[in-house]
Design a protein around this motif. Sequence first.
Motif, short mmCIF file in Angstrom:
data_model
loop_
_atom_site.label_atom_id
_atom_site.label_comp_id
_atom_site.label_asym_id
_atom_site.label_seq_id
_atom_site.Cartn_x
_atom_site.Cartn_y
_atom_site.Cartn_z
N LYS A 57 0.75 6.98 10.68
CA LYS A 57 0.37 8.02 9.73
C LYS A 57 0.60 7.57 8.29
O LYS A 57 -0.20 7.85 7.40
N PHE A 58 1.68 6.82 8.08
CA PHE A 58 1.96 6.30 6.74
C PHE A 58 0.83 5.39 6.27
O PHE A 58 0.33 5.50 5.15
N LEU A 59 0.43 4.45 7.13
CA LEU A 59 -0.63 3.51 6.76
C LEU A 59 -1.95 4.23 6.53
O LEU A 59 -2.69 3.91 5.59
N GLN A 60 -2.24 5.22 7.36
CA GLN A 60 -3.48 5.97 7.20
C GLN A 60 -3.52 6.71 5.86
O GLN A 60 -4.54 6.67 5.15
N GLU A 61 -2.43 7.36 5.49
CA GLU A 61 -2.39 8.09 4.22
C GLU A 61 -2.45 7.14 3.03
O GLU A 61 -3.09 7.45 2.01
N ALA A 62 -1.80 5.98 3.14
CA ALA A 62 -1.82 5.01 2.05
C ALA A 62 -3.23 4.46 1.84
O ALA A 62 -3.69 4.32 0.69
N LEU A 63 -3.93 4.16 2.91
CA LEU A 63 -5.30 3.67 2.79
C LEU A 63 -6.22 4.75 2.22
O LEU A 63 -7.13 4.45 1.44
N LYS A 64 -5.96 5.98 2.58
CA LYS A 64 -6.82 7.08 2.15
C LYS A 64 -6.65 7.38 0.67
O LYS A 64 -7.64 7.52 -0.06
N TYR A 65 -5.41 7.50 0.21
CA TYR A 65 -5.18 7.97 -1.15
C TYR A 65 -4.94 6.85 -2.17
O TYR A 65 -5.18 7.05 -3.36
N ASP A 91 7.76 -0.20 13.77
CA ASP A 91 6.44 -0.81 13.76
C ASP A 91 5.51 -0.18 14.80
O ASP A 91 5.87 -0.05 15.97
N ARG A 92 4.33 0.26 14.33
CA ARG A 92 3.27 0.83 15.17
C ARG A 92 3.67 2.14 15.83
O ARG A 92 3.06 2.56 16.81
N SER A 93 4.70 2.79 15.32
CA SER A 93 5.08 4.11 15.81
C SER A 93 4.12 5.15 15.20
O SER A 93 3.38 4.85 14.25
N PRO A 94 4.09 6.38 15.72
CA PRO A 94 3.23 7.41 15.13
C PRO A 94 3.48 7.62 13.63
O PRO A 94 2.54 7.81 12.86
N ALA A 95 4.76 7.59 13.23
CA ALA A 95 5.08 7.77 11.81
C ALA A 95 4.55 6.60 10.98
O ALA A 95 4.02 6.80 9.87
N PRO A 128 -10.05 10.57 8.38
CA PRO A 128 -9.81 11.96 8.78
C PRO A 128 -8.35 12.37 8.61
O PRO A 128 -7.47 11.53 8.38
N VAL A 129 -8.09 13.65 8.76
CA VAL A 129 -6.73 14.17 8.69
C VAL A 129 -5.98 13.83 9.97
O VAL A 129 -4.78 13.51 9.95
N ASN A 130 -6.66 13.90 11.09
CA ASN A 130 -6.04 13.58 12.38
C ASN A 130 -5.64 12.11 12.43
O ASN A 130 -6.28 11.25 11.81
N MET A 131 -4.57 11.83 13.16
CA MET A 131 -4.07 10.47 13.24
C MET A 131 -5.07 9.54 13.92
O MET A 131 -5.63 9.87 14.97
N MET A 132 -5.29 8.39 13.32
CA MET A 132 -6.23 7.41 13.85
C MET A 132 -5.48 6.35 14.67
O MET A 132 -4.28 6.17 14.50
N PRO A 133 -6.18 5.62 15.53
CA PRO A 133 -5.55 4.51 16.25
C PRO A 133 -5.08 3.42 15.28
O PRO A 133 -5.75 3.13 14.29
N MET A 134 -3.94 2.85 15.57
CA MET A 134 -3.41 1.81 14.69
C MET A 134 -4.34 0.61 14.58
O MET A 134 -4.44 -0.03 13.53
N SER A 135 -5.05 0.31 15.66
CA SER A 135 -5.97 -0.83 15.63
C SER A 135 -7.08 -0.64 14.61
O SER A 135 -7.52 -1.60 13.97
N HIS A 136 -7.53 0.60 14.42
CA HIS A 136 -8.56 0.88 13.42
C HIS A 136 -8.02 0.62 12.01
O HIS A 136 -8.70 0.02 11.16
N LEU A 137 -6.82 1.08 11.76
CA LEU A 137 -6.22 0.93 10.43
C LEU A 137 -5.96 -0.54 10.12
O LEU A 137 -6.18 -1.00 8.99
#
Length: 219
Positions: free
Chosen positions: A141-149, A134-138, A157-166
Motif C-alpha cells: 500500500k505504501f508503494l502504491q500511494e507513493a507511485l500515485k501521488y 518486504d512485500r507485506s500488505p502495508a 485505483p484506491v484498492n490495493m494492487m498486486p505487488m508484482s504490478h507495482l
Amino acid sequence: MNYYIGLSLAAGSSMDSGVAVIDENNKIILLDKLYKMSDVIFFFENFSSLKNSKICVSVPTDRTMLDGKWRVLSKPYQFVSTNKNMPNRDNWTQRQSNRGSEYLRELVEKGIEVSRFDIYMTRQSLHLNSCYKDRSPADCKFLQEALKYEWGFEELPVNMMPMSHLEAILGAILAKERANNPDRISVIYNFKGLDVIDIADNLSISSDVFEFEKGLNLV
C-alpha cells in the motif's frame, strides 16, 4: 508514440510476474499478470508496438531449495561466490536466477532495447522503500500511494494492487528515464549479457527528489 514496458519477473511459474506498459505521459496502457515463461514470450511476441518500446526487466532471486538451514539463511548475504572456503556446490551461492535471460537476449538481437533492474536497489534510489516488512500488505500500500501521488500515476485505483504490478511500474519508470535522460542512469553490472541499471545518484529526500520529479514533469 514510444512505450515503456516494465516486467517484474518472478523466480518461478508458481509466483506471478507483473507487466506494466506506460506512455510518455505516465499513462498506464496495460497492467497484467504472467506466470510461465511461455506467457511472457506470448506477450512480447504479440505486443503490436514492440519496435517502439523500451523494456526493463527485473532480475529475479534464485529460490533453489538448499540442504541445510545455514545455507538458506546465508544465501541472500553471500555477495562473493569466489571464496575458496565456500565451494559453490549445486549453485547454492547463486543469488540471482537465470530465468528468461536467453529469451531477453533474443529480443536484443532483434533490435529491441532491453535492460535489467534490481527491484530493491531501485526502490532505495527512488526513496520508495518503506519501514514495513518486504512485500507485506502495508509495504504494498505504501508503494502504491507513493507511485500515485509522488510519481504522477493518478490512474492507480484506491484498492490495493498486486505487488508484482507495482514493481513492474518501477521497471517502466527506469526504461523511460534511460530513454529520455540517459545521463541520469548508470550501469551497475552486467547480468547474462544485459546491463542492470539504476538511477545514477541516490536522490536525497528533499530538494533532489523535487528537482528530479520536476524534470519528469510530475510537479
